[in-house]
Design a protein around this motif. Structure first.
Motif, PDB file in Angstrom:
ATOM      1  N   UNK A  52      -7.793  -8.721  -1.133  1.00  0.00           N
ATOM      2  CA  UNK A  52      -6.337  -8.763  -1.006  1.00  0.00           C
ATOM      3  C   UNK A  52      -5.805  -7.428  -1.509  1.00  0.00           C
ATOM      4  N   UNK A  53      -5.156  -6.699  -0.605  1.00  0.00           N
ATOM      5  CA  UNK A  53      -4.707  -5.366  -0.992  1.00  0.00           C
ATOM      6  C   UNK A  53      -3.350  -5.047  -0.356  1.00  0.00           C
TER       7      UNK A  53
ATOM      8  N   UNK B 118       1.804  -7.438  -6.941  1.00  0.00           N
ATOM      9  CA  UNK B 118       0.909  -8.244  -7.772  1.00  0.00           C
ATOM     10  C   UNK B 118       1.204  -9.734  -7.662  1.00  0.00           C
ATOM     11  N   UNK B 119       2.499 -10.116  -7.662  1.00  0.00           N
ATOM     12  CA  UNK B 119       2.849 -11.532  -7.609  1.00  0.00           C
ATOM     13  C   UNK B 119       2.416 -12.164  -6.288  1.00  0.00           C
ATOM     14  N   UNK B 120       2.652 -11.450  -5.169  1.00  0.00           N
ATOM     15  CA  UNK B 120       2.255 -11.965  -3.866  1.00  0.00           C
ATOM     16  C   UNK B 120       0.736 -12.050  -3.752  1.00  0.00           C
ATOM     17  N   UNK B 121       0.039 -11.047  -4.271  1.00  0.00           N
ATOM     18  CA  UNK B 121      -1.424 -11.041  -4.230  1.00  0.00           C
ATOM     19  C   UNK B 121      -1.989 -12.199  -5.036  1.00  0.00           C
ATOM     20  N   UNK B 122      -1.377 -12.450  -6.195  1.00  0.00           N
ATOM     21  CA  UNK B 122      -1.844 -13.553  -7.039  1.00  0.00           C
ATOM     22  C   UNK B 122      -1.619 -14.888  -6.350  1.00  0.00           C
TER      23      UNK B 122
END
Length: 263
Positions: free
Chosen positions: A240-241, A245-249
């Protein structure tokens, strides 16, 4: 003198087993061997029964000549004697053939009141030797025992059935398989180790036991192992890149839920 017998296995230490990455097969050459942790509980319980009753505590081990190392350890813990059932004809024995060897040895020894086994060997996890041994000797059996006591000609045992405990009572002689929870094996002192060097270790081969060559070893085994290899494990490589950070988490958590890693 009545006898309590502890059966134990000198087996490969599975925790230190290496896997050949090119073949995915275990590398057994040079692998360390030891008495399994649950079998040590059977030995310890036999010693405790001896201390309470005054019976003779005897060890039985099916294994190679090198099992003498395990025998010395068992003697240092407190067994009075150990018999190692070792012969080229015994190699490749499955749980049935192993139980036949142990049964033949028990008959030869005689005067046994109680036979203790670990619930399972940690290299096979079959949990079959104890029950097979009981059937061959035509004795009552109590499996998965976490607590036991002997009074006169009766055995009272508490069984671990996962969801509940069950207390049973049987007439002796009997065969019992014990769980890890039954006790904590003692650590022999230096004096115990020195005393163990004077206790008997006896080797019994095919000529000493009344078993035919067709019922032990590979010939007498019903289970034939075709091959052994470790399952192939491949990473899925999900990355996931280029996301905050919140969306990736959040995406990571959804993926882990989907894969059953999180619930």
């Amino acid at each position: 003198m009545p006898r309590v017998i502890a059966c134990f296995k000198y087996s490969i230490d599975a925790s230190e087993l290496r896997i050949d990455p090119s073949t995915r097969k275990p590398v057994v050459e040079g692998a360390k061997r030891k008495t399994g942790d649950i079998d040590k509980r059977a030995i310890e319980e036999a010693i405790r029964v001896k201390e309470r009753t005054g019976w003779t505590a005897t060890g039985l081990c099916v294994g190679p000549q090198a099992a003498r190392e395990a025998a010395r350890e068992a003697l240092a813990m407190g067994l009075d004697e150990v018999y190692i059932l070792s012969d080229p004809a015994f190699e490749g024995s499955d749980t049935l053939a192993t139980a036949r060897l142990l049964a033949a040895a028990a008959r030869k020894l005689g005067d046994y009141k109680l036979i203790l086994c670990g619930e399972m060997a940690l290299d096979g996890l079959s949990a079959q030797v104890g029950p097979r041994l009981a059937e061959l000797l035509d004795l009552p059996q109590v499996t998965y025992v976490r607590k036991l006591s002997v009074e006169g000609e009766k055995l009272t045992a508490e069984r671990d059935l996962e969801e509940e405990y069950e207390v049973v009572e049987v007439e002796l002689p009997a065969v019992v398989t014990v769980t890890r929870e039954i006790n904590e094996p003692r650590l022999p002192s230096l004096r115990d180790i020195l005393r163990a060097s004077k206790k008997p270790i006896v080797y019994w081969g095919a000529g000493d036991l009344e078993v035919g060559a067709d019922v032990v070893g590979e010939k007498g085994s019903k289970v034939k192992v075709a091959d052994v290899y470790a399952p192939e494990v491949k990473r899925k490589g999900v990355i996931i890149e280029e996301k905050p950070a919140e969306e990736a988490a959040e995406e990571l958590v959804k993926y882990l839920l989907q894969e059953g890693v999180l619930r």
